[in-house]
Design a protein around this motif. Structure first.
Motif, PDB file in Angstrom:
ATOM      1  N   LYS A   9      -7.457  -7.134 -18.039  1.00  0.00           N
ATOM      2  CA  LYS A   9      -6.063  -6.990 -18.476  1.00  0.00           C
ATOM      3  C   LYS A   9      -5.975  -6.657 -19.971  1.00  0.00           C
ATOM      4  O   LYS A   9      -5.112  -5.890 -20.379  1.00  0.00           O
ATOM      5  N   ILE A  23       1.650  -2.267 -15.114  1.00  0.00           N
ATOM      6  CA  ILE A  23       1.861  -3.688 -14.839  1.00  0.00           C
ATOM      7  C   ILE A  23       0.548  -4.375 -15.204  1.00  0.00           C
ATOM      8  O   ILE A  23      -0.455  -4.251 -14.493  1.00  0.00           O
ATOM      9  N   ALA A  44      -1.612   2.826  -1.531  1.00  0.00           N
ATOM     10  CA  ALA A  44      -2.435   1.617  -1.410  1.00  0.00           C
ATOM     11  C   ALA A  44      -3.520   1.946  -0.391  1.00  0.00           C
ATOM     12  O   ALA A  44      -3.439   2.964   0.305  1.00  0.00           O
ATOM     13  N   VAL A  49      -6.402  -6.472  -8.748  1.00  0.00           N
ATOM     14  CA  VAL A  49      -7.005  -7.608  -8.044  1.00  0.00           C
ATOM     15  C   VAL A  49      -7.344  -8.692  -9.073  1.00  0.00           C
ATOM     16  O   VAL A  49      -7.515  -8.419 -10.260  1.00  0.00           O
ATOM     17  N   GLY A  91       4.209 -13.300 -16.105  1.00  0.00           N
ATOM     18  CA  GLY A  91       3.499 -14.549 -15.861  1.00  0.00           C
ATOM     19  C   GLY A  91       3.309 -14.708 -14.359  1.00  0.00           C
ATOM     20  O   GLY A  91       3.123 -13.724 -13.641  1.00  0.00           O
ATOM     21  N   THR A 131     -11.083  -1.621 -10.184  1.00  0.00           N
ATOM     22  CA  THR A 131      -9.703  -1.548  -9.700  1.00  0.00           C
ATOM     23  C   THR A 131      -8.721  -1.555 -10.873  1.00  0.00           C
ATOM     24  O   THR A 131      -7.858  -0.674 -10.989  1.00  0.00           O
TER      25      THR A 131
HETATM   26  N1  LIG Z   1       0.915 -12.263  -8.931  1.00  0.00           N
HETATM   27  C1  LIG Z   1       0.843 -12.621 -10.218  1.00  0.00           C
HETATM   28  O1  LIG Z   1       0.983 -13.811 -10.590  1.00  0.00           O
HETATM   29  C2  LIG Z   1       0.629 -11.556 -11.257  1.00  0.00           C
HETATM   30  C3  LIG Z   1       0.905 -11.901 -12.601  1.00  0.00           C
HETATM   31  C4  LIG Z   1       0.714 -10.941 -13.575  1.00  0.00           C
HETATM   32  C5  LIG Z   1       0.286  -9.679 -13.256  1.00  0.00           C
HETATM   33  N2  LIG Z   1       0.024  -9.358 -11.952  1.00  0.00           N
HETATM   34  C6  LIG Z   1      -0.445  -7.985 -11.661  1.00  0.00           C
HETATM   35  O2  LIG Z   1       0.488  -7.361 -10.827  1.00  0.00           O
HETATM   36  C7  LIG Z   1      -0.163  -6.318 -10.081  1.00  0.00           C
HETATM   37  C8  LIG Z   1       0.236  -6.441  -8.613  1.00  0.00           C
HETATM   38  O3  LIG Z   1      -0.264  -7.665  -8.117  1.00  0.00           O
HETATM   39  P1  LIG Z   1       0.492  -8.521  -6.999  1.00  0.00           P
HETATM   40  O4  LIG Z   1       0.698  -9.857  -7.576  1.00  0.00           O
HETATM   41  O5  LIG Z   1       1.642  -7.769  -6.436  1.00  0.00           O
HETATM   42  O6  LIG Z   1      -0.720  -8.651  -5.940  1.00  0.00           O
HETATM   43  P2  LIG Z   1      -0.813  -8.354  -4.365  1.00  0.00           P
HETATM   44  O7  LIG Z   1       0.368  -8.948  -3.664  1.00  0.00           O
HETATM   45  O8  LIG Z   1      -2.171  -8.789  -3.979  1.00  0.00           O
HETATM   46  O9  LIG Z   1      -0.705  -6.767  -4.281  1.00  0.00           O
HETATM   47  C9  LIG Z   1      -1.733  -5.954  -4.832  1.00  0.00           C
HETATM   48  C10 LIG Z   1      -1.498  -4.500  -4.437  1.00  0.00           C
HETATM   49  O10 LIG Z   1      -2.558  -3.711  -5.009  1.00  0.00           O
HETATM   50  C11 LIG Z   1      -3.137  -2.917  -3.963  1.00  0.00           C
HETATM   51  N3  LIG Z   1      -4.537  -2.613  -4.261  1.00  0.00           N
HETATM   52  C12 LIG Z   1      -5.558  -3.470  -4.493  1.00  0.00           C
HETATM   53  N4  LIG Z   1      -6.704  -2.790  -4.682  1.00  0.00           N
HETATM   54  C13 LIG Z   1      -6.382  -1.460  -4.598  1.00  0.00           C
HETATM   55  C14 LIG Z   1      -7.133  -0.265  -4.692  1.00  0.00           C
HETATM   56  N5  LIG Z   1      -8.459  -0.251  -4.915  1.00  0.00           N
HETATM   57  N6  LIG Z   1      -6.469   0.921  -4.560  1.00  0.00           N
HETATM   58  C15 LIG Z   1      -5.144   0.942  -4.329  1.00  0.00           C
HETATM   59  N7  LIG Z   1      -4.375  -0.167  -4.217  1.00  0.00           N
HETATM   60  C16 LIG Z   1      -5.006  -1.356  -4.342  1.00  0.00           C
HETATM   61  C17 LIG Z   1      -2.943  -3.745  -2.687  1.00  0.00           C
HETATM   62  O11 LIG Z   1      -2.929  -2.935  -1.511  1.00  0.00           O
HETATM   63  P3  LIG Z   1      -4.217  -2.663  -0.578  1.00  0.00           P
HETATM   64  O12 LIG Z   1      -4.967  -3.962  -0.484  1.00  0.00           O
HETATM   65  O13 LIG Z   1      -3.609  -2.185   0.710  1.00  0.00           O
HETATM   66  O14 LIG Z   1      -4.979  -1.595  -1.282  1.00  0.00           O
HETATM   67  C18 LIG Z   1      -1.524  -4.288  -2.933  1.00  0.00           C
HETATM   68  O15 LIG Z   1      -0.563  -3.334  -2.576  1.00  0.00           O
HETATM   69  C19 LIG Z   1      -1.652  -6.481 -10.351  1.00  0.00           C
HETATM   70  O16 LIG Z   1      -2.072  -5.531 -11.300  1.00  0.00           O
HETATM   71  C20 LIG Z   1      -1.769  -7.889 -10.931  1.00  0.00           C
HETATM   72  O17 LIG Z   1      -2.875  -8.020 -11.796  1.00  0.00           O
HETATM   73  C21 LIG Z   1       0.192 -10.267 -10.944  1.00  0.00           C
END
Ligand SMILES: NC(=O)c1ccc[n+]([C@@H]2O[C@H](COP(=O)([O-])OP(=O)(O)OC[C@H]3O[C@@H](n4cnc5c(N)ncnc54)[C@H](OP(=O)(O)O)[C@@H]3O)[C@@H](O)[C@H]2O)c1
Length: 242
Positions: A160, A141, A45, A90, A187, A110
């Motif tokens: 996505k 994911i 990250a 993101v 979701g 990203t």
């Molecule tokens: N939360 C939801 O409801 C949800 C639902 C469906 C899918 N998703 C997907 O799940 C995945 C993880 O999301 P999350 O919900 O766990 O969000 P999160 O809590 O914001 O975590 C996002 C992670 O991605 C890293 N990241 C962001 N930009 C990056 C970059 N340029 N290079 C390397 N790492 C990067 C962040 O670390 P740093 O900022 O330290 O880089 C962090 O570790 C994403 O792909 C998201 O689209 C999320």
């Protein structure tokens, strides 16, 4: 396969698995679950300062930066990586008229370019593993919105949908070199996504990051003759959306 008496999983113990976006949310839960199952984890990250999990190594990684990706992938290859989870991502939720080129690049670079760069950096290694008689696994994911959209969702869902297309094309290509490719489509998950904070009261009924981590463990830990193509999971109270 269930964990054995030590808590490790026979199909994950000894494996070496790279996870992007490992510092928070789903990625952080996944690092802990994989390490607890006995895998060696290489987590990346942008901000990895102070992160510690037994069995895991954290490396700085910006998935939008080719040099950073190649350094991360090189370290993973040196450790004998057999699987990759593209999780870094993101969000962005504004009407079409408000999408700026800067915001377009933040999200697409990203979620889409990042997935491509990290995957591409490891494919040669996975192909070499196959020549040596070993299979490899890759989990993307994406999201439940990798195949549907909504108002204010144009940019995020475009990214996505694109990730879903990349995942499916790679599955077509990868089976010839022993690469099992899985799309995981969660979701709503209670994380730090989109600048939110984990544990906020309005997210109490959402999926936990650990739920998504378990789905990834299921795909990664399937016996080597079996491929899990896709997992779609939702909170019980979220409307069903295929
Ligand atoms: N939360 C939801 O409801 C949800 C639902 C469906 C899918 N998703 C997907 O799940 C995945 C993880 O999301 P999350 O919900 O766990 O969000 P999160 O809590 O914001 O975590 C996002 C992670 O991605 C890293 N990241 C962001 N930009 C990056 C970059 N340029 N290079 C390397 N790492 C990067 C962040 O670390 P740093 O900022 O330290 O880089 C962090 O570790 C994403 O792909 C998201 O689209 C999320």
């Amino acid at each position: 396969m269930p964990p054995n008496a030590t808590g490790t999983s026979p199909l994950l113990a000894g494996r070496v698995i790279a996870v992007t976006g490992a510092s928070k949310g789903i990625g952080w839960a996944l690092v802990q679950a994989l390490a607890a199952a006995g895998a060696t984890v290489i987590g990346g990250a942008r901000n990895v300062t102070g992160l510690e999990v037994r069995g895991a190594t954290f490396l700085p990684l910006d998935v939008t930066d080719e040099a950073s990706v190649n350094a991360f992938a090189g370290a993973a290859i040196q450790t004998g990586v057999d699987s990759l989870v593209n999780n870094a991502g993101v969000g962005s939720f504004v009407p079409v008229q408000d999408i700026t080129p800067q915001e377009y690049h933040r999200v697409m670079d990203t979620n889409v370019l990042g997935t491509l760069l990290v995957t591409r950096a490891l494919i040669g290694h996975f192909q070499a593993r196959y020549v040596g008689g070993q299979t490899s696994s890759l989990v993307n994911i994406t999201s439940d919105v990798s195949a549907r959209t909504f108002a204010n969702g144009a940019l995020y869902t475009a990214s996505k949908y694109a990730q879903r297309a990349i995942t499916q094309a790679l599955a077509h290509e990868g089976h010839s070199y022993g690469l099992r490719v899985t799309e995981i489509r969660p979701g709503k998950v209670d994380t730090y996504f989109g600048g939110s904070v984990q544990g906020e009261p309005h997210k109490a009924a959402w999926l936990r990051p650990e739920d998504v981590a378990q789905a990834a463990l299921y795909a990664l830990g399937a016996p080597s003759h079996a491929r899990i193509d896709e997992i779609l999971l939702h909170p019980t109270t979220q409307d069903v959306a295929f």
